[in-house]
Design a protein around this motif. Structure first.
Motif, mmCIF file in Angstrom:
data_model
loop_
_atom_site.group_PDB
_atom_site.id
_atom_site.type_symbol
_atom_site.label_atom_id
_atom_site.label_comp_id
_atom_site.label_asym_id
_atom_site.label_seq_id
_atom_site.Cartn_x
_atom_site.Cartn_y
_atom_site.Cartn_z
ATOM 1 N N VAL A 32 65.540 31.724 43.006
ATOM 2 C CA VAL A 32 65.913 33.074 43.454
ATOM 3 C C VAL A 32 65.334 33.367 44.831
ATOM 4 C CG1 VAL A 32 65.557 35.548 42.992
ATOM 5 C CG2 VAL A 32 66.105 33.981 41.109
ATOM 6 N N LEU A 34 65.176 36.851 47.465
ATOM 7 C CA LEU A 34 65.344 38.295 47.395
ATOM 8 C C LEU A 34 65.096 38.881 48.775
ATOM 9 C CD1 LEU A 34 65.421 40.803 45.459
ATOM 10 C CD2 LEU A 34 62.961 40.483 45.191
ATOM 11 N N THR A 36 64.551 42.534 50.274
ATOM 12 C CA THR A 36 64.377 43.928 49.847
ATOM 13 C C THR A 36 63.524 44.695 50.840
ATOM 14 O OG1 THR A 36 63.918 45.330 47.923
ATOM 15 C CG2 THR A 36 62.344 43.565 48.357
ATOM 16 N N LEU A 48 62.337 41.828 38.383
ATOM 17 C CA LEU A 48 63.307 40.817 37.947
ATOM 18 C C LEU A 48 62.735 39.909 36.855
ATOM 19 C CD1 LEU A 48 64.671 39.859 41.478
ATOM 20 C CD2 LEU A 48 65.839 41.230 39.738
ATOM 21 N N LEU A 86 69.673 37.722 46.126
ATOM 22 C CA LEU A 86 69.860 39.137 45.834
ATOM 23 C C LEU A 86 69.443 39.967 47.047
ATOM 24 C CD1 LEU A 86 68.535 37.646 43.131
ATOM 25 C CD2 LEU A 86 68.912 39.910 42.156
ATOM 26 N N TYR A 154 68.241 49.291 43.860
ATOM 27 C CA TYR A 154 67.098 49.527 42.970
ATOM 28 C C TYR A 154 66.795 51.011 42.945
ATOM 29 C CZ TYR A 154 62.300 49.403 41.216
ATOM 30 O OH TYR A 154 61.170 49.610 40.484
ATOM 31 N N ILE A 161 68.012 48.211 38.257
ATOM 32 C CA ILE A 161 68.801 47.643 39.346
ATOM 33 C C ILE A 161 70.253 47.625 38.924
ATOM 34 C CG2 ILE A 161 69.327 45.470 40.522
ATOM 35 C CD1 ILE A 161 66.379 44.839 40.435
ATOM 36 N N GLN A 163 74.162 46.321 40.148
ATOM 37 C CA GLN A 163 74.913 45.531 41.113
ATOM 38 C C GLN A 163 76.012 46.372 41.738
ATOM 39 O OE1 GLN A 163 76.219 41.609 39.937
ATOM 40 N NE2 GLN A 163 76.695 41.106 42.084
#
Ligand SMILES: [Zn+2]
Length: 165
Positions: A32, A34, A36, A48, A86, A154, A161, A163
């Protein structure tokens, strides 16, 4: 040397006493990455269900896919085991609730200096910006199509969270 950071260095020594990441290879074990916001209300791993070692995390004001974020994502996708990306801005972000002018005025007041030259990249339409950011990642020639890319929001009040892209 000042003592400005003593409390943090002392905490670090306690941290090192039970340090378990020694010899860790530095790839994203959960695959993953991220992007943010720098906002302190966000716990990027916790939200997560991830742990240290699981993810690559890139943060900036607003959680925007900047040139530097793309560099990180290309490295992540090719060298660091990243297979899912993400992009996660958040509700009540200062970068969406102020205009550039308002931020410059606040910083001018705080600093006692002219801040009119400083850019802050405020976000007028957060969801439109998220669509653009996700598209930037998906369309990047060095991010393989096998890498899944999603845009999420978020909620800093519920921890949830959702999508969006
Ligand atoms: Zn924010």
């Amino acid at each position: 040397m000042s003592h400005d950071f003593d409390d943090l260095l002392e905490a670090n020594r306690r941290f090192a006493e039970s340090f378990a990441l020694s010899g860790f290879d530095g790839v994203a074990h959960a695959g993953v990455a991220l992007v943010t916001c720098m906002d302190s209300r966000i716990d990027p791993l916790g939200m997560l269900g991830l742990e240290p070692g699981d993810a690559k995390i890139f943060r900036n004001p607003g959680g925007r896919v900047t040139q530097a974020a793309l560099e990180a994502l290309v490295l992540g996708a090719h060298l660091l085991n990243v297979s899912r990306i993400l992009v996660v801005p958040h509700t009540r972000c200062a970068m969406t609730s102020n205009t550039e002018h308002e931020l410059r005025e606040k910083i001018s007041r705080s600093s006692g200096q002219d801040a009119s030259w400083q850019t802050f990249h405020v976000i007028e339409d957060q969801i439109a910006a998220l669509h653009e950011d996700v598209q930037k990642v998906r369309a990047h020639p060095l991010i393989p199509d096998t890498v899944k890319v999603g845009g999420f929001l978020y909620d800093v009040d519920t921890g949830l969270i959702e999508q969006k892209v």
